[in-house]
Design a protein around this motif. Structure first.
Motif, PDB file in Angstrom:
ATOM      1  N   ALA A 244      48.307  10.161  51.700  1.00 59.52           N
ATOM      2  CA  ALA A 244      49.240   9.652  50.679  1.00 59.52           C
ATOM      3  C   ALA A 244      47.482   9.987  50.288  1.00 59.52           C
ATOM      4  CB  ALA A 244      49.330   8.595  49.734  1.00 59.52           C
ATOM      5  N   ARG A 245      46.509   9.476  50.632  1.00 61.30           N
ATOM      6  CA  ARG A 245      45.193   9.589  50.017  1.00 61.30           C
ATOM      7  C   ARG A 245      44.285  11.042  50.168  1.00 61.30           C
ATOM      8  NH1 ARG A 245      40.778   5.913  52.562  1.00 61.30           N
ATOM      9  NH2 ARG A 245      41.573   6.895  54.469  1.00 61.30           N
ATOM     10  N   GLU A 246      45.408  11.877  51.415  1.00 64.00           N
ATOM     11  CA  GLU A 246      45.232  13.300  50.970  1.00 64.00           C
ATOM     12  C   GLU A 246      45.598  14.088  49.964  1.00 64.00           C
ATOM     13  OE1 GLU A 246      46.149  14.596  55.217  1.00 64.00           O
ATOM     14  OE2 GLU A 246      45.454  13.184  56.629  1.00 64.00           O
ATOM     15  N   LYS A 247      46.624  13.465  49.627  1.00 61.35           N
ATOM     16  CA  LYS A 247      47.730  14.155  48.321  1.00 61.35           C
ATOM     17  C   LYS A 247      46.568  13.934  47.232  1.00 61.35           C
ATOM     18  CE  LYS A 247      52.095  14.794  50.702  1.00 61.35           C
ATOM     19  NZ  LYS A 247      51.777  15.972  50.461  1.00 61.35           N
ATOM     20  N   GLY A 248      45.777  12.728  46.804  1.00 61.40           N
ATOM     21  CA  GLY A 248      44.434  12.889  46.120  1.00 61.40           C
ATOM     22  C   GLY A 248      44.529  10.866  45.277  1.00 61.40           C
ATOM     23  N   ALA A 249      45.472  10.547  46.085  1.00 64.86           N
ATOM     24  CA  ALA A 249      45.556   9.127  45.707  1.00 64.86           C
ATOM     25  C   ALA A 249      44.631   8.392  45.908  1.00 64.86           C
ATOM     26  CB  ALA A 249      46.917   7.916  46.613  1.00 64.86           C
ATOM     27  N   LYS A 250      44.096   6.887  45.133  1.00 62.56           N
ATOM     28  CA  LYS A 250      43.181   6.867  45.521  1.00 62.56           C
ATOM     29  C   LYS A 250      43.185   4.918  45.883  1.00 62.56           C
ATOM     30  CE  LYS A 250      38.802   5.045  43.010  1.00 62.56           C
ATOM     31  NZ  LYS A 250      38.200   5.678  41.120  1.00 62.56           N
ATOM     32  N   ILE A 251      42.440   5.135  47.288  1.00 63.62           N
ATOM     33  CA  ILE A 251      42.866   4.161  48.579  1.00 63.62           C
ATOM     34  C   ILE A 251      41.630   3.220  48.257  1.00 63.62           C
ATOM     35  CG2 ILE A 251      43.598   3.017  50.965  1.00 63.62           C
ATOM     36  CD1 ILE A 251      45.821   4.756  48.880  1.00 63.62           C
ATOM     37  N   GLN A 252      41.551   1.998  47.903  1.00 63.37           N
ATOM     38  CA  GLN A 252      40.263   1.537  48.445  1.00 63.37           C
ATOM     39  C   GLN A 252      40.146   0.567  49.420  1.00 63.37           C
ATOM     40  OE1 GLN A 252      37.939   2.532  46.216  1.00 63.37           O
ATOM     41  NE2 GLN A 252      36.195   1.064  47.353  1.00 63.37           N
ATOM     42  N   ILE A 253      39.446   0.477  50.217  1.00 63.19           N
ATOM     43  CA  ILE A 253      39.497  -0.739  52.036  1.00 63.19           C
ATOM     44  C   ILE A 253      38.375  -1.270  51.054  1.00 63.19           C
ATOM     45  CG2 ILE A 253      39.100  -1.193  54.098  1.00 63.19           C
ATOM     46  CD1 ILE A 253      40.801   1.516  53.581  1.00 63.19           C
ATOM     47  N   VAL A 254      39.083  -2.598  51.639  1.00 64.88           N
ATOM     48  CA  VAL A 254      38.760  -4.410  50.764  1.00 64.88           C
ATOM     49  C   VAL A 254      38.455  -5.122  51.989  1.00 64.88           C
ATOM     50  CG1 VAL A 254      38.996  -4.092  48.234  1.00 64.88           C
ATOM     51  CG2 VAL A 254      40.640  -4.794  49.808  1.00 64.88           C
ATOM     52  N   TYR A 255      37.506  -5.645  51.791  1.00 69.85           N
ATOM     53  CA  TYR A 255      37.682  -7.153  53.548  1.00 69.85           C
ATOM     54  C   TYR A 255      38.266  -8.961  53.026  1.00 69.85           C
ATOM     55  CZ  TYR A 255      35.248  -3.632  55.408  1.00 69.85           C
ATOM     56  OH  TYR A 255      33.993  -2.285  55.531  1.00 69.85           O
ATOM     57  N   SER A 256      39.010  -8.105  51.330  1.00 64.55           N
ATOM     58  CA  SER A 256      39.196 -10.135  51.192  1.00 64.55           C
ATOM     59  C   SER A 256      40.168  -9.931  49.984  1.00 64.55           C
ATOM     60  CB  SER A 256      38.586 -10.746  50.893  1.00 64.55           C
ATOM     61  OG  SER A 256      37.464 -10.199  49.713  1.00 64.55           O
ATOM     62  N   PRO A 257      41.036 -10.518  49.846  1.00 63.84           N
ATOM     63  CA  PRO A 257      41.127 -10.158  47.889  1.00 63.84           C
ATOM     64  C   PRO A 257      40.552 -10.561  46.790  1.00 63.84           C
ATOM     65  CG  PRO A 257      43.217 -11.547  49.536  1.00 63.84           C
ATOM     66  CD  PRO A 257      41.956 -11.166  49.970  1.00 63.84           C
ATOM     67  N   ALA A 258      39.759 -11.067  47.062  1.00 66.78           N
ATOM     68  CA  ALA A 258      38.588 -11.676  46.479  1.00 66.78           C
ATOM     69  C   ALA A 258      38.447 -10.603  45.988  1.00 66.78           C
ATOM     70  CB  ALA A 258      37.491 -12.529  46.373  1.00 66.78           C
ATOM     71  N   ASP A 259      37.772  -9.149  46.844  1.00 62.94           N
ATOM     72  CA  ASP A 259      36.909  -8.055  46.995  1.00 62.94           C
ATOM     73  C   ASP A 259      37.836  -7.185  45.990  1.00 62.94           C
ATOM     74  OD1 ASP A 259      35.357  -8.544  48.818  1.00 62.94           O
ATOM     75  OD2 ASP A 259      35.567  -7.860  50.294  1.00 62.94           O
ATOM     76  N   ALA A 260      39.100  -7.047  45.818  1.00 68.64           N
ATOM     77  CA  ALA A 260      40.173  -6.085  45.319  1.00 68.64           C
ATOM     78  C   ALA A 260      39.772  -6.552  43.668  1.00 68.64           C
ATOM     79  CB  ALA A 260      41.326  -6.450  46.246  1.00 68.64           C
ATOM     80  N   GLU A 261      40.003  -7.889  43.731  1.00 66.26           N
ATOM     81  CA  GLU A 261      40.051  -8.539  42.294  1.00 66.26           C
ATOM     82  C   GLU A 261      38.459  -8.810  41.525  1.00 66.26           C
ATOM     83  OE1 GLU A 261      38.457 -11.270  39.202  1.00 66.26           O
ATOM     84  OE2 GLU A 261      37.492 -11.576  40.806  1.00 66.26           O
ATOM     85  N   LYS A 262      37.399  -8.223  42.091  1.00 67.25           N
ATOM     86  CA  LYS A 262      36.505  -7.719  41.116  1.00 67.25           C
ATOM     87  C   LYS A 262      35.910  -6.477  41.310  1.00 67.25           C
ATOM     88  CE  LYS A 262      31.151  -7.767  43.080  1.00 67.25           C
ATOM     89  NZ  LYS A 262      30.824  -8.040  44.475  1.00 67.25           N
ATOM     90  N   TYR A 263      36.516  -5.211  42.077  1.00 65.76           N
ATOM     91  CA  TYR A 263      36.661  -3.938  42.152  1.00 65.76           C
ATOM     92  C   TYR A 263      37.512  -3.556  40.766  1.00 65.76           C
ATOM     93  CZ  TYR A 263      37.647   0.511  42.714  1.00 65.76           C
ATOM     94  OH  TYR A 263      38.125   2.427  42.185  1.00 65.76           O
ATOM     95  N   ALA A 264      38.775  -4.735  40.456  1.00 64.46           N
ATOM     96  CA  ALA A 264      39.392  -4.442  39.377  1.00 64.46           C
ATOM     97  C   ALA A 264      38.682  -5.018  38.025  1.00 64.46           C
ATOM     98  CB  ALA A 264      40.763  -5.062  38.947  1.00 64.46           C
ATOM     99  N   ARG A 265      37.805  -5.633  38.200  1.00 64.71           N
ATOM    100  CA  ARG A 265      37.247  -6.559  36.537  1.00 64.71           C
ATOM    101  C   ARG A 265      35.871  -5.469  36.720  1.00 64.71           C
ATOM    102  NH1 ARG A 265      32.981  -9.838  38.644  1.00 64.71           N
ATOM    103  NH2 ARG A 265      34.294 -11.095  40.236  1.00 64.71           N
ATOM    104  N   LEU A 266      35.029  -4.443  37.924  1.00 64.51           N
ATOM    105  CA  LEU A 266      34.040  -3.622  37.299  1.00 64.51           C
ATOM    106  C   LEU A 266      34.836  -2.483  37.427  1.00 64.51           C
ATOM    107  CD1 LEU A 266      32.086  -4.648  41.039  1.00 64.51           C
ATOM    108  CD2 LEU A 266      31.307  -5.151  38.030  1.00 64.51           C
TER     109      LEU A 266
END
Length: 361
Positions: A111-133
């Motif tokens: 999916a990433r090769e087709k243009g999807a945005k896939i973000q690697i994180v190391y914890s749910p807290a990282d994902a929540e922080k990414y959403a905030r930023l």
């Protein structure tokens, strides 16, 4: 300093003596054939890495179980994640292992090769922080795991609510082990229970399973702890009665982590859940309660129902049930390798197939 050195040396000597004793019990075992299931994928890898399998007599067989969260996550979940990334246009935050797990048509890497945005994180807290930023992006965290990791997903949702983040949600594939133990009854003589899961849940369930004829020991992850758990398993198995022993008392208590249990109960409730290889196990999954469903990606994006189809050549399902070894699969090490995985068990760092491949079995 002198006293500390003496104490340290004595502790080291005592540990070494215990290791030798456990090793001797294992090597000298002359009891009946026994199948011990490493429920936890980390146990599988550590036992290989430490060379413990080489100590086992021929009548002692170690088989893999469903204790790798990435491995038991069904194909349909990957399809849902791909749909979110390509059709809903969200940013998918995920642990790295999930990116290359094959879906019905493609993986998240595809999916990433087709243009999807896939973000690697190391914890749910990282994902929540990414959403905030990144308030301009809709962000979904792929919440995969057992009792050990579910509390951290709940914490991320709780924080997102406190911060009034409307662009954050989670796609749940969280599972609980009790249903799997029930489904696997009879597949092994002894379960090697995952210490980190029992650190959260406590030992009540494992103790109660002895009444149903299920034997097992809770094991830690060091050489000493694993050798001890295996030695105890062999000694108790010869007695001919169902048993349970907590061989990880420095971490696991009878009651487990009450705080983690309360957190999960506040935000989540049980649901039926599909396990790769085991099918749908009633009440073995976790989903957000109705009062928290604004953070449930399935509800928020009205994800259509997905019926994932695994590659028919893949035997991950049989491996996860202890029905076969990875090396019994016709595509293992040939078509299916860590570079070009056919199934999830070859992708995950906790997968049995990746362990067998890594250690040349």
């Amino acid at each position: 300093m002198m006293m500390q050195d003496i104490t340290k040396n004595r502790t080291s000597e005592r540990n070494e003596k215990q290791r030798k004793t456990a090793r001797e019990i294992i090597e000298q075992y002359d009891g009946p054939p026994v199948r011990i299931m490493e429920v936890c994928g980390t146990h599988t890898h550590e036992i290989f890495r430490l060379g413990i399998r080489k100590l086992l007599p021929k009548q002692v067989e170690l088989i893999s179980g469903p204790g790798c969260p990435v491995c038991v996550t069904p194909v349909g979940f990957i399809d849902e994640a791909v749909w979110l990334a390509l059709q809903a246009g969200v940013t998918v935050c995920t642990f790295g292992d999930l990116v290359r797990v094959p879906g019905t048509k493609m993986s998240l890497a595809g999916a990433r090769e087709k243009g999807a945005k896939i973000q690697i994180v190391y914890s749910p807290a990282d994902a929540e922080k990414y959403a905030r930023l990144h308030p301009e992006e809709q962000v979904v965290f792929l919440s995969v795991g057992f009792e050990t990791t579910t509390p951290s997903s709940c914490l991320s949702v709780k924080k997102a609510k406190e911060e009034q983040l409307e662009n954050y949600s989670i796609l749940t594939a969280n599972k609980t082990m009790p249903g799997a133990y029930e489904a696997l009854k009879g597949s092994a003589d002894v379960f090697l229970y995952p210490g980190h899961v029992n650190a959260i849940t406590g030992t009540a369930l494992c103790e109660s399973l002895t009444k149903e004829g299920v034997s097992g020991v809770v094991a830690g992850f060091t050489a000493k702890e694993l050798l001890t758990a295996l030695a105890v398993s062999l000694k108790r198995y010869q007695e001919g009665k169902p048993f349970f022993v907590n061989c990880y008392p420095r971490v696991v208590t009878a009651e487990g982590s009450k705080e983690a249990q309360r957190l999960v109960d506040e935000l989540m409730e049980s649901c039926d859940s599909e396990w790769r290889g085991l099918g749908v196990i009633p009440d073995s999954g976790m989903k957000l309660r109705k009062e928290w469903e604004m953070f449930d990606a399935r509800v928020k994006y009205q994800i259509p129902e997905m019926e994932g189809r695994a590659n028919p050549a893949c035997r991950c399902g049989d491996v996860l049930q202890g029905k076969c070894k990875p090396s019994d699969c016709k595509v293992f090490g040939k078509v299916c390798t860590p570079q070009h995985p056919v199934g999830a068990c070859m992708v995950s760092n906790e997968g049995a197939c990746s362990a067998y491949f890594m250690y040349g079995v």
